[in-house]
Design an enzyme around this catalytic site. Sequence first.
Site, PDB file in Angstrom:
ATOM      1  N   GLY A  55      48.736  11.294  29.592  1.00  0.00           N
ATOM      2  CA  GLY A  55      47.954  11.354  30.584  1.00  0.00           C
ATOM      3  C   GLY A  55      46.769  10.271  30.122  1.00  0.00           C
ATOM      4  CB  CYS A  82      50.711  10.915  24.491  1.00  0.00           C
ATOM      5  SG  CYS A  82      49.707   9.511  24.568  1.00  0.00           S
ATOM      6  CE1 TYR A  83      43.368  13.833  28.001  1.00  0.00           C
ATOM      7  CE2 TYR A  83      44.986  15.345  28.947  1.00  0.00           C
ATOM      8  CZ  TYR A  83      43.649  15.067  28.687  1.00  0.00           C
ATOM      9  OH  TYR A  83      42.518  15.706  29.333  1.00  0.00           O
ATOM     10  CG  HIS A 169      54.935   8.422  24.962  1.00  0.00           C
ATOM     11  ND1 HIS A 169      54.482   9.069  26.124  1.00  0.00           N
ATOM     12  CD2 HIS A 169      53.854   7.971  24.628  1.00  0.00           C
ATOM     13  CE1 HIS A 169      53.321   9.018  26.403  1.00  0.00           C
ATOM     14  NE2 HIS A 169      52.777   8.295  25.690  1.00  0.00           N
ATOM     15  CD  GLU A 171      57.728  10.569  26.875  1.00  0.00           C
ATOM     16  OE1 GLU A 171      57.859  11.261  25.717  1.00  0.00           O
ATOM     17  OE2 GLU A 171      56.694  10.516  27.509  1.00  0.00           O
ATOM     18  CG  ASP A 227      68.824   7.194  47.242  1.00  0.00           C
ATOM     19  OD1 ASP A 227      69.875   7.214  46.245  1.00  0.00           O
ATOM     20  OD2 ASP A 227      67.919   6.278  47.031  1.00  0.00           O
ATOM     21  CE  LYS A 366      70.484   4.682  44.001  1.00  0.00           C
ATOM     22  NZ  LYS A 366      69.779   4.432  45.309  1.00  0.00           N
TER      23      LYS A 366
END
Length: 524
Positions: A55, A82-83, A169, A171, A227, A366
């Site tokens: 964040g 992180c945050y 991070h 991710e 989509d 996607k």
Amino acid sequence: MQEKILVLDFGGQYNQLIARRVRDQHVYAELKPYNKISVEEIKAEGYKGIIFTGGPNSVYDPASPHYDPALLAAGIPLLGICYGHQLMAWMADGKIGAAGNYSEYGRVTVKHTGGVLFEGIPEESTCWMSHTDSVLELPEGFTCVASTDMCRTAAMEDPSRNLYGVQFHPEVQHTQYGKTILHNFLFNVCGCKGDWHMENYCKQAVEAIRNKVGDGKVLLALSGGVDSSVCAALLAEAIGPQLTCVFVDHGMMRKNEPEEVRMAFDGWDINFVGVDASERFLEALRGVTDPEQKRKTIGEQFIRVFEEEGKKIGSVDYLAQGTIYADVIESGAGDAATIKSHHNVGGLPDYVDFKEIIEPLRDLFKDEVRQLGRELGLPEYLVSRQPFPGPGLGIRCIGEVTRDKLDILRDADAIFREEVDKAAVAEKADCYARGEDAPAWTANQYFAVLTDTRSVGVMGDMRTYGYTVALRSVTTDDFMSADWTKLPLSMLEAAGTRIPNEVRSVSRVVYDITSKPPATVEWE
Ligand code: XMP
């Protein structure tokens, strides 16, 4: 009961990406805002583990998002990123602050000294950092297990309480062993089995749609793109005859596209309505040149057409849209900044005459949408189509949108796409002949843009003063970030020759070599 992980959102830009990375390991993850779920509710949901996202705030700022420290004693494994790492330390009475004048942004080397999360990872590896504050003093019971040159506590753990934190991070794709770190948390700490697959998501989504809609009627905004086609298939599976798909030709489709969409859905057992609304869209766009205004005008017209069609059908409560995660985040979700108002999200008018809008693909990226489409049995040509934005060529026609400019753009775009397709087929064949697994380049989205710039040219000894067409092609997995495609020069040459020769009023062709960021995929 389906095993699941809670990703508690504190406003980081990678919040959905964390959920996505967890799902990549076949563990279901759901993202919830930190202030929308209490400790008691978390316990009742039976989560196998919790991840605190990053964040933009400082935990010592009283206005920053905090969480009830009782969660630390709930016995549920927790990973702070992180945050989220700093917040966990703060909740456990550690000390957090800015250490000196340094910040770490981008790739850095992390050295670890063991620890549960680092099992199977070399002592030194590359990770992605983005922080100014750090954990300066560890809370009681925690051990520091990794550091960088600038950051003393790059990772910490208290295995007795199943609490883990990383300043970097995991991710993000640039963190070398991010996937292993998440795997270690999910499987070794939380004890997940990894039995979640798209098939389950599909079943859950069908169930959720049935529960919400009951015996009500749904109108789906169908554009024929990936989509909305996947959304149509999902809704058809869930509620069959209660669904009507409305395809609106706004006059800004690609060459031959309205006919192709009608044909693609011809054999489907669904209620399909095609509406030619090109006149009203172009009328509404007269004199509009500002990109955001264009998007909002188009978004508003779409809704008005759907409302009218809904009235013709009678008693339609729900409007369904194939909105996906990229549309949500770029339109400014939560604390994220607005990049552009995707017509199906931020481009919506203030008043919409439906009881509710439903967006069953809102949490998916996607490539997950394509996976879901395959799961639902959609043909590959529909599922692997390149994306086409709702506002269509309107946002690829810079300046005022007119019928004449759209015709020029349609022709130039068709030539470019034809040349890219031809070259892609040849490259695939060459790659197999070379004995390589993957082609040298892949174009995931490619199109022409009609710029508002005219330039001088010469044709048949005569001076011309025509439009400049820009060609854009990007290579990307999720369209959140993208690289420009290194198309072969011979292919670019063919497009550069054919377009001015075959399309009237074009005297120059340029190739866009900007990645995203700093640019976006579309020009407007
Ligand atoms: P940008 O230009 O934001 O595009 O980098 C990322 C992806 O989203 C598509 N896009 C849209 N899709 N409605 C849509 O359904 C929209 O308003 C919209 N704007 C952009 C774009 O084509 C690319 O694939």
